[in-house]
Design a protein around this motif. Structure first.
Motif, PDB file in Angstrom:
ATOM      1  N   VAL A 505       0.909  -1.307   0.082  1.00 34.68           N
ATOM      2  CA  VAL A 505      -0.026  -0.032  -0.144  1.00 34.68           C
ATOM      3  C   VAL A 505       1.041   1.184   0.043  1.00 34.68           C
ATOM      4  N   LYS A 506       0.749   2.160  -0.969  1.00 34.32           N
ATOM      5  CA  LYS A 506       1.480   3.561  -0.965  1.00 34.32           C
ATOM      6  C   LYS A 506       1.076   4.615  -0.016  1.00 34.32           C
ATOM      7  N   ASN A 507      -0.220   4.804   0.290  1.00 32.37           N
ATOM      8  CA  ASN A 507      -0.477   5.784   1.093  1.00 32.37           C
ATOM      9  C   ASN A 507      -0.017   5.499   2.438  1.00 32.37           C
ATOM     10  N   PRO A 508       0.849   6.440   2.960  1.00 39.10           N
ATOM     11  CA  PRO A 508       1.667   6.314   4.196  1.00 39.10           C
ATOM     12  C   PRO A 508       0.721   6.039   5.609  1.00 39.10           C
ATOM     13  N   GLU A 509      -0.333   6.839   5.336  1.00 36.15           N
ATOM     14  CA  GLU A 509      -1.159   6.681   6.679  1.00 36.15           C
ATOM     15  C   GLU A 509      -1.860   5.387   6.617  1.00 36.15           C
ATOM     16  N   GLU A 564     -11.164  -0.303  -6.301  1.00 40.55           N
ATOM     17  CA  GLU A 564     -11.909  -0.523  -4.976  1.00 40.55           C
ATOM     18  C   GLU A 564     -11.706  -2.211  -4.800  1.00 40.55           C
ATOM     19  N   LEU A 565     -11.731  -2.897  -5.931  1.00 44.80           N
ATOM     20  CA  LEU A 565     -11.871  -4.394  -5.890  1.00 44.80           C
ATOM     21  C   LEU A 565     -10.300  -4.779  -6.107  1.00 44.80           C
ATOM     22  N   THR A 566      -9.567  -4.164  -6.822  1.00 43.86           N
ATOM     23  CA  THR A 566      -8.097  -4.588  -7.022  1.00 43.86           C
ATOM     24  C   THR A 566      -7.103  -4.283  -6.115  1.00 43.86           C
ATOM     25  N   TYR A 567      -7.154  -3.409  -5.355  1.00 50.12           N
ATOM     26  CA  TYR A 567      -6.227  -2.825  -4.287  1.00 50.12           C
ATOM     27  C   TYR A 567      -6.813  -3.553  -3.031  1.00 50.12           C
ATOM     28  N   PRO A 568      -5.762  -3.717  -2.152  1.00 50.53           N
ATOM     29  CA  PRO A 568      -5.995  -4.596  -0.949  1.00 50.53           C
ATOM     30  C   PRO A 568      -6.677  -3.822   0.238  1.00 50.53           C
ATOM     31  N   ASP A 569      -6.755  -2.201   0.061  1.00 52.50           N
ATOM     32  CA  ASP A 569      -7.217  -1.317   1.002  1.00 52.50           C
ATOM     33  C   ASP A 569      -8.306  -1.749   1.845  1.00 52.50           C
ATOM     34  N   CYS A 570      -9.492  -1.847   0.963  1.00 54.27           N
ATOM     35  CA  CYS A 570     -10.852  -2.104   1.382  1.00 54.27           C
ATOM     36  C   CYS A 570     -10.783  -3.522   2.309  1.00 54.27           C
TER      37      CYS A 570
END
Length: 718
Positions: A505-509, A564-570
């Motif tokens: 994940v790139k977003n540091p927060e 929203e479906l391909t990145y692991p964030d959610c």
């Protein structure tokens, strides 16, 4: 009558053996003096398919999406119907029920859902079986808990199952239909966990394909100190020319200039900094399933599913504890069991295990023994059942030894060392060196001294030095290197990535937030998800090193889906919500409401996406679909893949669509055909009566007025 309900027959038999009295085996259950034991076969109940809620959902249509059950429906699996009837009858006859499902989220649900399905109102106790040896089972049966204590765990499992249904059923349909509209004859399975997992491999492959190697140089100098040789690496200044954005030295002219400068004659060198710090590393924790899978993958090349299957066999042989554990810690009360376990390992027949166990100190209590870290299960360890390791097959030996090795390491001292960092100033440049001196090998003796930390850049042992000591420059060497592309995933490293998803994940927060969660998927499902992606041929495996390559369908799926479906964030954040739900901190209805909203929004997006066309005949009318050969009442014809949104159709001409010579200028979807009317020949649209355009005939050609405006309602000769 007390009724024990186990998750599967093998567990039911082991429980029955540990209850008083002789065993009387019946069809689907066992009678003992202390009650009856029955079992399921995993999930006896299954979630209803969309078509079982409403027959109209049997056909996949975008206008029906999203499908949101008002009341969730469970059905008895056809293969389990006989056993279900046995379970139902025994539940009706019992006056007390003991829930003996596996001690995890899914194990809690699959027995609870049967009890709820039959409307049970009798008291239910819960037995938590961490191991299947006699002592562990009898101890667990003697310490039953109220099943209501695990209500939140059931809610968490229900939330996971229903969220997976909402996303899987709706979005698989939505994006499969979108792909079919573009001419792709395939099903695109979308999953809350498997889709971002597949996307990791696709993105990694694209990074490799687009990788451009960069040449750079490292400068190494050797200095003579009165106590020995010091090897150090050049450290660039902040304003150093010749560096790239990653602070790598890439300019060969700067390298040449530096080398000449450093060799330009005797100059004084001095150690300007020398910091020595005493450090220690606590014992490596015992193994959860994920850590066991990663360790076995690295050491033996085993894929995650093989590790899980082998650990399950050891568990069923009563040699190790419950394998699907996500916990690395152990109950403090089990520290007393060490005497028996270590003694068994001394007599196990494996020289390495025997030697490690012989030197273990039972008085040591490592950080692994921590009741606050224990939930429904604990780390995987050997049981008190003696194991003749050499009698196991090779795979079982290897997995058992990894589990035992991690356990024995808890009874060795903490690893201690001194770490020294040195800076040397010479000819206006700075060089750095580092080294470590082990003072207490401790638990690393069990692992042959191996370490998880990155090796010091020079890897050499430093002689005793101190600040302000003089050094004499001896030589400088420059080594040309090239950056390397990322390494492809293997099943093992992909599983590790699922566990440590914050690294991707790139977003540091968000990265910081996700570092605290347990990744995506669970201990029990990660290996299965990877195997399913391989079995369905979205991923292909290179045999020798097991590298994973995405298939063409994988690129299509990931490119078609929104972020929203391909990145692991959610997905990772949802997993954390499920963990909090198991502790009573989140509510089922609120979570499912979010999932419904999420699913609804993505179904709407699916109607608008543009999937690359697949086919030799793009539709000339809508330009968004392809012509596909079909069979109609009048024979073969060609129709648009976007039907019914586009109703273009063309005759078949020896296996290709016959393009119209005279496209209808009014509807732009049909073609003009010569017909015979009361007043003579005329041209009418092939889509009549949907389009009533007509044109006069002149020598076998339609008369199209200027401006391509149709002459509606007018027939007859020109």
């Amino acid at each position: 009558m007390r009724l024990f309900i186990a998750e599967k027959p093998s567990m039911g038999l082991e429980i029955a053996k540990c209850l008083p009295g002789p065993l009387k085996r019946k069809d689907g259950y066992i009678v003992t003096a202390d009650g009856v034991v029955t079992w399921g076969f995993g999930h006896v109940l299954r979630q209803a398919e969309p078509g079982e809620y409403d027959a109209r959902y049997e056909k996949w249509r975008p206008e029906d999406l999203p499908i949101i059950p008002e009341t969730w429906k469970l059905l008895v699996s056809a293969s389990c119907d006989k056993q279900f009837q046995t379970m139902k009858r025994l539940i009706e006859e019992a006056n007390e029920i003991v829930h003996a499902g596996d001690p995890d989220r899914e194990g809690q649900l699959l027995i609870d859902e049967v009890l709820d399905y039959v409307g049970n109102e009798k008291p239910v106790r819960r037995v938590l079986l961490q191991a299947l040896d006699e002592k562990s089972i009898k101890k667990a049966v003697a310490n039953l808990r109220d099943n209501r204590d695990f209500y939140n765990l059931k809610q968490s499992a229900l939330a996971r199952a229903r969220a997976d249904w909402l996303i899987g059923m709706n979005l698989s349909r939505a994006y499969t239909l979108a792909a079919q509209r573009a001419g792709h004859d395939m099903t695109l399975p979308v999953g809350r966990v498997k889709t971002p997992t597949l996307a990791l491999v696709v993105r990694r492959e694209r990074e490799i394909s687009s990788f451009q190697p960069v040449d750079y140089f490292t400068l190494k100098a050797e200095f003579q100190h009165e106590n020995g040789l010091v090897t150090a690496y050049w450290k660039p200044r902040e304003d150093q020319p010749g560096l790239d954005a990653e602070d790598r030295l890439t300019d060969p002219e700067v390298v040449r200039s530096l080398t000449e400068k450093l060799a330009g004659g005797p100059q004084p060198g001095v150690i300007t900094a020398c910091d020595t710090v005493d450090k220690k590393e606590p014992q490596r924790l015992p193994l959860s399933l994920s850590s066991l899978q990663v360790l076995a993958g690295k050491k033996y090349g085993y894929d995650p599913q093989t590790v899980l299957d082998t650990a399950q066999k050891l568990y069923e042989k009563k040699l190790t504890t419950y394998p699907r554990s996500d916990c690395d810690f152990l109950p403090e009360s089990q520290h007393d069991d060490a005497a028996v376990i270590l003694e068994n390992l001394r007599e196990c027949g494996r020289p390495d295990l025997a030697a490690w166990a012989d030197k273990a100190d039972r008085s040591i209590q490592s950080r692994a023994w921590n009741d606050k870290k224990i939930t429904a299960h604990h780390a995987i360890i050997p049981t008190e059942v003696p194991c003749r390791v050499v009698a196991l097959n090779e795979g079982e030996q290897n997995i058992y030894c990894l589990i035992a090795q991690a356990y024995v390491a808890q009874f060795y001292p903490v690893h201690r060392y001194q770490q020294t960092k040195v800076e040397i100033s010479y000819a206006g440049e700075v060089f750095t060196a580092g080294g470590r001196i082990v003072t207490v090998m401790g638990w690393k003796e069990v692992y042959g001294g191996e370490t998880d930390e990155k090796k010091e850049e020079d890897g050499d042992t430093l002689p005793p030095v101190k600040r302000d000591d003089p050094v004499e420059w001896l030589r400088t060497s420059a080594e040309k290197k090239s950056t390397r592309p990322p390494v492809r995933f293997t099943p093992t490293t992909l599983l590790a990535a699922m566990k440590e998803i914050h690294k991707y994940v790139k977003n540091p927060e968000l990265k910081k937030q996700l570092k605290e969660v347990s990744g995506i998927g669970t201990e029990a499902t990660r290996a299965t998800i990877i195997k399913e992606l391989i079995d369905r041929r979205f991923l292909q495996t290179e045999k020798k090193k097991q590298y994973l390559f995405p298939a063409e369908a994988a690129y299509l799926l990931i490119d078609a889906l929104p972020d929203e479906l391909t990145y692991p964030d959610c997905t990772a954040l949802w997993e954390e919500v499920l963990h909090r739900m198991a502790s009573g901190e989140e509510q089922l209805d609120a979570f499912l409401g979010q999932q419904v909203q999420f699913t609804t929004g993505l179904c709407s997006k699916a109607r608008e996406i543009a999937v690359p066309l697949r086919g030799d005949h793009p539709c000339p009318q809508c330009g968004q679909g392809v012509l596909q050969q079909r069979r109609g009442r009048r024979g073969t014809f060609w129709g648009c893949s976007r039907y019914p949104d586009c109703q273009a159709s063309y005759d078949d001409a020896d296996g290709v669509p016959r393009r119209p010579e005279h496209p209808c200028p009014r509807c732009r979807q049909g073609d003009l055909r010569l017909r015979q009317g009361k007043n003579g020949p005329f041209w009418g649209c092939s889509r009549y009566p949907a389009c009533r355009a007509t044109y006069n005939d002149r020598q076998g050609q339609p008369v199209i007025p200027d401006g391509h405006l149709p002459q509606t309602g007018k027939t007859g000769p020109a």
